[in-house]
Scaffold this motif. Structure first.
Motif, PDB file in Angstrom:
ATOM      1  N   THR A 182     -42.633  -4.208 -10.468  1.00 50.95           N
ATOM      2  CA  THR A 182     -41.259  -4.633 -10.730  1.00 50.95           C
ATOM      3  C   THR A 182     -40.279  -3.773  -9.942  1.00 50.95           C
ATOM      4  N   ALA A 183     -40.506  -2.476  -9.925  1.00 52.34           N
ATOM      5  CA  ALA A 183     -39.640  -1.578  -9.152  1.00 52.34           C
ATOM      6  C   ALA A 183     -39.732  -1.898  -7.665  1.00 52.34           C
ATOM      7  N   GLU A 184     -40.929  -2.202  -7.199  1.00 52.79           N
ATOM      8  CA  GLU A 184     -41.119  -2.567  -5.796  1.00 52.79           C
ATOM      9  C   GLU A 184     -40.318  -3.821  -5.457  1.00 52.79           C
ATOM     10  N   TYR A 185     -40.340  -4.793  -6.348  1.00 57.45           N
ATOM     11  CA  TYR A 185     -39.568  -6.015  -6.117  1.00 57.45           C
ATOM     12  C   TYR A 185     -38.074  -5.705  -6.031  1.00 57.45           C
ATOM     13  N   LEU A 186     -37.584  -4.892  -6.949  1.00 57.83           N
ATOM     14  CA  LEU A 186     -36.157  -4.583  -6.987  1.00 57.83           C
ATOM     15  C   LEU A 186     -35.710  -3.774  -5.778  1.00 57.83           C
ATOM     16  N   VAL A 187     -36.617  -3.009  -5.184  1.00 62.46           N
ATOM     17  CA  VAL A 187     -36.267  -2.209  -4.017  1.00 62.46           C
ATOM     18  C   VAL A 187     -36.372  -3.022  -2.729  1.00 62.46           C
ATOM     19  N   ARG A 201     -32.870 -15.297 -15.772  1.00 67.81           N
ATOM     20  CA  ARG A 201     -33.359 -16.663 -15.545  1.00 67.81           C
ATOM     21  C   ARG A 201     -33.804 -16.868 -14.104  1.00 67.81           C
ATOM     22  N   LYS A 202     -33.079 -16.282 -13.172  1.00 70.20           N
ATOM     23  CA  LYS A 202     -33.342 -16.531 -11.760  1.00 70.20           C
ATOM     24  C   LYS A 202     -34.503 -15.712 -11.195  1.00 70.20           C
ATOM     25  N   TYR A 203     -34.681 -14.473 -11.660  1.00 70.31           N
ATOM     26  CA  TYR A 203     -35.615 -13.574 -10.987  1.00 70.31           C
ATOM     27  C   TYR A 203     -36.859 -13.196 -11.790  1.00 70.31           C
ATOM     28  N   THR A 204     -36.934 -13.541 -13.051  1.00 70.32           N
ATOM     29  CA  THR A 204     -38.132 -13.203 -13.819  1.00 70.32           C
ATOM     30  C   THR A 204     -39.363 -13.881 -13.236  1.00 70.32           C
ATOM     31  N   ARG A 205     -39.237 -15.131 -12.864  1.00 68.81           N
ATOM     32  CA  ARG A 205     -40.387 -15.863 -12.297  1.00 68.81           C
ATOM     33  C   ARG A 205     -40.861 -15.239 -10.991  1.00 68.81           C
ATOM     34  N   LYS A 206     -39.928 -14.813 -10.147  1.00 75.77           N
ATOM     35  CA  LYS A 206     -40.310 -14.192  -8.878  1.00 75.77           C
ATOM     36  C   LYS A 206     -41.039 -12.866  -9.114  1.00 75.77           C
ATOM     37  N   ILE A 207     -40.558 -12.097 -10.072  1.00 71.11           N
ATOM     38  CA  ILE A 207     -41.227 -10.839 -10.420  1.00 71.11           C
ATOM     39  C   ILE A 207     -42.610 -11.138 -10.991  1.00 71.11           C
ATOM     40  N   GLN A 208     -42.697 -12.157 -11.832  1.00 73.14           N
ATOM     41  CA  GLN A 208     -43.974 -12.561 -12.427  1.00 73.14           C
ATOM     42  C   GLN A 208     -44.980 -12.950 -11.346  1.00 73.14           C
ATOM     43  N   PHE A 226     -35.880  -7.257 -20.915  1.00 75.43           N
ATOM     44  CA  PHE A 226     -35.026  -6.902 -22.049  1.00 75.43           C
ATOM     45  C   PHE A 226     -34.118  -5.754 -21.664  1.00 75.43           C
ATOM     46  N   VAL A 227     -32.967  -5.698 -22.306  1.00 73.05           N
ATOM     47  CA  VAL A 227     -32.074  -4.555 -22.152  1.00 73.05           C
ATOM     48  C   VAL A 227     -32.572  -3.468 -23.098  1.00 73.05           C
TER      49      VAL A 227
END
Length: 114
Positions: free
Chosen positions: A20-25, A71-78, A96-97
């Motif tokens: 997940t961190a890799e995706y965000l970076v 909604r937009k990025y959870t699937r891409k991370i998954q 989740f927050v």
């Protein structure tokens, strides 16, 4: 009986956190829509059967913007997690927050007033 997670569960949690961190970076396309967004992953929890996972985040945007991001990025991370993990089940993640961080900030504000 203890509630300590198994080594396997901890290994999967760490892999999900890392991916997940890799995706965000690496994939910064979300910054076009949310230019001021800053996210930090605080914790990842996976259930014992490894079917579901919770990714706890801290962010600096409004709650409705975070819902749009979710909604937009959870699937891409998954999808990235599914490509990375080599296990029988790939946990379905939910973002989740992290409420504990918000509560600690509130306590800190109260302490600062003293």
């Amino acid at each position: 009986m203890h509630n300590k997670p198994s080594f396997r569960t901890q290994k999967i949690e760490l892999a999900i956190k890392r991916t997940t961190a890799e995706y965000l970076v690496k994939h910064k396309e979300f910054l076009e829509e949310f230019p001021s967004l800053r996210i930090e992953i605080t914790e990842v929890k996976v259930c014992k059967d490894l079917r579901f996972g919770k990714v706890f985040l801290i962010h600096n945007i409004a709650e409705d913007d975070f819902q749009k991001f979710k909604r937009k990025y959870t699937r891409k991370i998954q999808q990235l997690i599914a490509q990375t993990l080599t296990s029988k089940y790939i946990p379905k993640i939910t973002l989740f927050v992290d409420e504990t961080f918000k509560k600690s900030l509130e306590v800190q504000k109260l302490l600062d007033k003293l």
